[in-house]
Each structure stands twice: as C-alpha cells, then as structure tokens.
Write a protein that holds these residues in place. Structure first.
Motif, mmCIF file in Angstrom:
data_model
loop_
_atom_site.group_PDB
_atom_site.id
_atom_site.type_symbol
_atom_site.label_atom_id
_atom_site.label_comp_id
_atom_site.label_asym_id
_atom_site.label_seq_id
_atom_site.Cartn_x
_atom_site.Cartn_y
_atom_site.Cartn_z
ATOM 1 N N LYS A 19 26.921 -29.952 20.548
ATOM 2 C CA LYS A 19 26.944 -31.170 19.661
ATOM 3 C C LYS A 19 26.455 -32.361 20.702
ATOM 4 O O LYS A 19 25.599 -33.187 20.087
ATOM 5 C CB LYS A 19 28.407 -31.321 19.457
ATOM 6 N N GLU A 20 26.556 -32.264 21.796
ATOM 7 C CA GLU A 20 26.075 -33.383 22.603
ATOM 8 C C GLU A 20 24.382 -33.276 22.551
ATOM 9 O O GLU A 20 23.776 -34.346 22.522
ATOM 10 C CB GLU A 20 26.510 -33.030 24.231
ATOM 11 N N GLU A 21 23.956 -31.982 22.685
ATOM 12 C CA GLU A 21 22.434 -31.990 22.608
ATOM 13 C C GLU A 21 21.841 -32.310 21.408
ATOM 14 O O GLU A 21 20.687 -33.092 21.296
ATOM 15 C CB GLU A 21 22.176 -30.342 22.752
ATOM 16 N N ALA A 22 22.610 -32.261 20.161
ATOM 17 C CA ALA A 22 22.281 -32.457 18.905
ATOM 18 C C ALA A 22 22.109 -34.149 18.784
ATOM 19 O O ALA A 22 21.294 -34.634 18.279
ATOM 20 C CB ALA A 22 23.250 -32.011 17.715
ATOM 21 N N THR A 23 23.362 -34.636 19.446
ATOM 22 C CA THR A 23 23.410 -36.155 19.346
ATOM 23 C C THR A 23 22.286 -36.728 20.354
ATOM 24 O O THR A 23 21.728 -37.763 19.853
ATOM 25 C CB THR A 23 24.746 -36.376 20.023
ATOM 26 N N LYS A 65 14.911 -38.123 27.374
ATOM 27 C CA LYS A 65 14.245 -36.695 27.744
ATOM 28 C C LYS A 65 14.721 -36.054 29.069
ATOM 29 O O LYS A 65 14.843 -34.947 28.753
ATOM 30 C CB LYS A 65 12.889 -36.864 27.642
ATOM 31 N N ALA A 66 14.994 -36.825 30.029
ATOM 32 C CA ALA A 66 15.481 -36.378 31.068
ATOM 33 C C ALA A 66 16.783 -35.793 31.215
ATOM 34 O O ALA A 66 17.122 -34.840 31.825
ATOM 35 C CB ALA A 66 15.523 -37.577 32.136
ATOM 36 N N VAL A 67 17.464 -35.927 30.119
ATOM 37 C CA VAL A 67 18.705 -35.350 29.918
ATOM 38 C C VAL A 67 18.697 -33.979 29.504
ATOM 39 O O VAL A 67 19.730 -32.950 29.811
ATOM 40 C CB VAL A 67 19.681 -36.182 28.795
ATOM 41 N N PHE A 68 17.740 -33.568 28.761
ATOM 42 C CA PHE A 68 17.538 -32.211 28.184
ATOM 43 C C PHE A 68 17.498 -31.047 29.111
ATOM 44 O O PHE A 68 18.436 -29.929 28.556
ATOM 45 C CB PHE A 68 16.410 -32.098 26.974
#
Length: 107
Positions: A19-23, A65-68
């Motif tokens: 869910k976090e990734e989708a957000t 983008k750095a979060v992915f």
C-alpha cells in the motif's frame, strides 16, 4: 483479544508495504503532472517564481524516486519472511495430519 499470530503480522506487513508503494507511485504521478503543467505554462512569469517552483518540484520528484529502492528491499524481505512462515505453517498442518493418523491407529 488474543495477540496476532506471526503469520498475521507478516501478512499485514506485506500489505502495508505494498500500500505504501502504491501511495508513493500515486504521489510521483501527481508530482510529474504538476511539473509538466509548470513547464508548459504560457504567459509571463510576473513574479519570477516559476523557475523556483519547477526546481522545487524536480527536487520532490527526485526524493520520491529515491524511496522506491529501499522500499523494494523492505518488500522483498517481508515477502521472504512471509514465505518462511508459510513453509512452517505447512509443516504444522502436515504434523497435525500425522497426529490424526496416529490417533486413528489407537482404535
């Protein structure tokens, strides 16, 4: 209320991370759209702020983008943990079946 099982915790963890990734994906799309709108604006830049806003939006996109990559690693680790728990769960089910068979021999 009983404490959640390790399997329930691991499952919830994977769900939360997905869910976090989708957000973050949604946020990235929104940021990119705002950037395109800023870049395509016609007309004067009376207050001289558009260049600053474009830079801010570009920085925000870079940070998002750095979060992915770290998030992908967290998902990978959580899935590995969940898979391990599922294997253990299979062993428990197999053991229960054997106990049932063994008890059936007593009759």
């Amino acid at each position: 209320m009983p404490a959640p099982t390790p399997l329930a915790i691991a499952t919830s963890s994977v769900q939360r991370l997905l869910k976090e990734e989708a957000t973050y994906r949604t946020e990235l799309e929104s940021q990119e759209k705002r950037l395109r709108n800023l870049q395509s604006e016609q007309g004067g830049d009376e207050d001289g702020n558009r260049g600053f806003l474009i830079g801010q939006e570009e920085r925000a996109i870079k940070e998002t983008k750095a979060v992915f990559e770290p998030l992908r690693e967290k998902v990978k680790d959580a899935v590995n943990s969940l898979e391990q728990l599922l294997l253990e769960e299979e062993e428990v089910e197999r053991a229960k079946g054997l106990v049932g068979k063994a008890k059936g021999l007593d009759r």
